[in-house]
Design a protein around this motif. Structure first.
Motif, PDB file in Angstrom:
ATOM      1  N   SER A 281      -5.143   1.332  10.543  1.00 50.50           N
ATOM      2  CA  SER A 281      -3.925   1.817   9.893  1.00 50.50           C
ATOM      3  C   SER A 281      -3.961   1.539   8.400  1.00 50.50           C
ATOM      4  N   CYS A 282      -4.540   0.394   8.026  1.00 56.46           N
ATOM      5  CA  CYS A 282      -4.699   0.066   6.602  1.00 56.46           C
ATOM      6  C   CYS A 282      -5.567   1.099   5.897  1.00 56.46           C
ATOM      7  N   PHE A 283      -6.627   1.561   6.563  1.00 53.48           N
ATOM      8  CA  PHE A 283      -7.456   2.605   5.968  1.00 53.48           C
ATOM      9  C   PHE A 283      -6.587   3.798   5.567  1.00 53.48           C
ATOM     10  N   GLY A 284      -5.703   4.199   6.479  1.00 53.29           N
ATOM     11  CA  GLY A 284      -4.831   5.339   6.196  1.00 53.29           C
ATOM     12  C   GLY A 284      -3.884   5.072   5.046  1.00 53.29           C
ATOM     13  N   ASP A 285      -3.288   3.871   5.026  1.00 51.39           N
ATOM     14  CA  ASP A 285      -2.361   3.520   3.941  1.00 51.39           C
ATOM     15  C   ASP A 285      -3.078   3.520   2.591  1.00 51.39           C
ATOM     16  N   ILE A 286      -4.276   2.979   2.576  1.00 51.28           N
ATOM     17  CA  ILE A 286      -5.047   2.947   1.332  1.00 51.28           C
ATOM     18  C   ILE A 286      -5.455   4.349   0.927  1.00 51.28           C
TER      19      ILE A 286
ATOM     20  N   GLN B 161      -1.285  -0.693  -9.868  1.00 45.23           N
ATOM     21  CA  GLN B 161      -2.087  -1.913  -9.802  1.00 45.23           C
ATOM     22  C   GLN B 161      -2.916  -2.017  -8.531  1.00 45.23           C
ATOM     23  N   ILE B 162      -2.672  -1.165  -7.552  1.00 46.99           N
ATOM     24  CA  ILE B 162      -3.394  -1.261  -6.284  1.00 46.99           C
ATOM     25  C   ILE B 162      -4.876  -0.973  -6.442  1.00 46.99           C
TER      26      ILE B 162
ATOM     27  N   ILE C 146      -4.493   5.728  -2.823  1.00 42.75           N
ATOM     28  CA  ILE C 146      -5.455   5.915  -3.927  1.00 42.75           C
ATOM     29  C   ILE C 146      -6.046   7.323  -3.967  1.00 42.75           C
ATOM     30  N   GLY C 147      -5.685   8.166  -3.003  1.00 42.86           N
ATOM     31  CA  GLY C 147      -6.083   9.573  -3.057  1.00 42.86           C
ATOM     32  C   GLY C 147      -7.576   9.798  -3.151  1.00 42.86           C
ATOM     33  N   GLU C 148      -8.000  10.565  -4.151  1.00 38.15           N
ATOM     34  CA  GLU C 148      -9.408  10.952  -4.292  1.00 38.15           C
ATOM     35  C   GLU C 148     -10.337   9.759  -4.483  1.00 38.15           C
ATOM     36  N   HIS C 149      -9.788   8.623  -4.909  1.00 36.99           N
ATOM     37  CA  HIS C 149     -10.610   7.438  -5.134  1.00 36.99           C
ATOM     38  C   HIS C 149     -11.102   6.813  -3.824  1.00 36.99           C
TER      39      HIS C 149
ATOM     40  N   LEU D 206       0.819  -1.215   0.000  1.00 34.95           N
ATOM     41  CA  LEU D 206       0.000   0.000   0.000  1.00 34.95           C
ATOM     42  C   LEU D 206       0.847   1.256   0.000  1.00 34.95           C
ATOM     43  N   GLN D 207       2.038   1.164   0.586  1.00 28.49           N
ATOM     44  CA  GLN D 207       2.904   2.335   0.644  1.00 28.49           C
ATOM     45  C   GLN D 207       3.710   2.530  -0.639  1.00 28.49           C
ATOM     46  N   ASN D 208       3.591   1.596  -1.577  1.00 25.93           N
ATOM     47  CA  ASN D 208       4.217   1.756  -2.885  1.00 25.93           C
ATOM     48  C   ASN D 208       3.271   2.579  -3.748  1.00 25.93           C
TER      49      ASN D 208
END
Length: 239
Positions: free
Chosen positions: A85-90, A54-55, A94-97, A47-49
């Protein structure tokens, strides 16, 4: 299952695909929860990439699993902060998405905040979990704020007051760990940086933030001082 996790440690994107962990997660259902702590570090790396285009196509599935895990009531409590924490990484990835997931994510984050306020403060194990949960909540807010900042910052306006309320609750708890203070101060800076002048009235109404920052800027921890100075600068721009 442990062999599949070892595949993730090889550093190969092909290996990640071949491990097919999402299929395993679906097949094992709630039993996947016990593997989540080990799996999370690999999920976080992916997620941090942020350059990995492809994410995005897989986010519906990822978020669906995370939402299901939180609402199931059967996962171990140690996994819950990691999911936030995953919510934040995502959100960052994915930004505005992230807009499509925002209402559901915020409902769960706000429910977790209510849980934090009601936990037994005399139980050491529960307090440790409380601290982890608070950090996970702040990670979620920070990542989502950063992700929406450049294009859809206004989406976070309805949640800004609730976030400041949570930060004030944490500030009033003098037993909090420094890791929680750091996470709170960072999130306050992200809030000011993302919403700018829209936060002017809310910050005026909740003047606790000045006392909080005066406390943390005097910390012996250099990183805490650095974070505080940045947050002070972001809030100054609001006014």
């Amino acid at each position: 299952m442990m062999l599949l996790l070892k595949v993730f440690g090889c550093g190969s994107s092909t290996g990640y695909q071949e491990a097919m962990l999402w299929a395993v997660a679906h097949a094992t259902g709630s039993e996947f929860g016990k593997y989540m702590p080990k799996f999370y570090k690999y999920l976080e790396m992916g997620l941090q990439n942020f350059n990995d285009y492809q994410i995005l196509p897989f986010c519906d599935g990822i978020m669906s699993h995370l939402f299901t895990g939180l609402s199931s009531g059967v996962i171990h409590c140690s996994v819950t902060p990691l999911i936030f924490s995953c919510f934040g990484d995502i959100g960052i990835a994915i930004g505005e998405h992230f807009e499509k997931y925002l209402p559901s994510a915020m409902l769960m984050i706000q429910a977790a905040y209510e849980i934090c306020t009601k936990m037994d403060s005399d139980n050491e194990e529960m307090m440790n979990y409380n601290y982890q949960l608070r950090c996970g909540i702040f990670d979620a807010y920070s990542g989502i704020l950063q992700g929406l900042k450049n294009s859809k910052a206004e989406l976070m306006l309805p949640y800004a007051g609730h976030l400041l309320q949570f930060i004030e609750f944490v500030f009033r708890d003098k037993t909090r760990e420094e890791s929680v203070s750091k996470a709170a101060v960072v999130t306050m800076g992200d809030l000011a940086s993302t919403l700018g002048p829209n936060m002017k009235i809310l910050f005026k109404d909740r003047a606790f933030y000045a006392d909080f920052l005066r406390e943390t800027v005097d910390s012996n921890d250099y990183k805490m001082k650095e974070i505080t100075v940045w947050t002070q600068r972001m809030i100054k721009r609001v006014f």
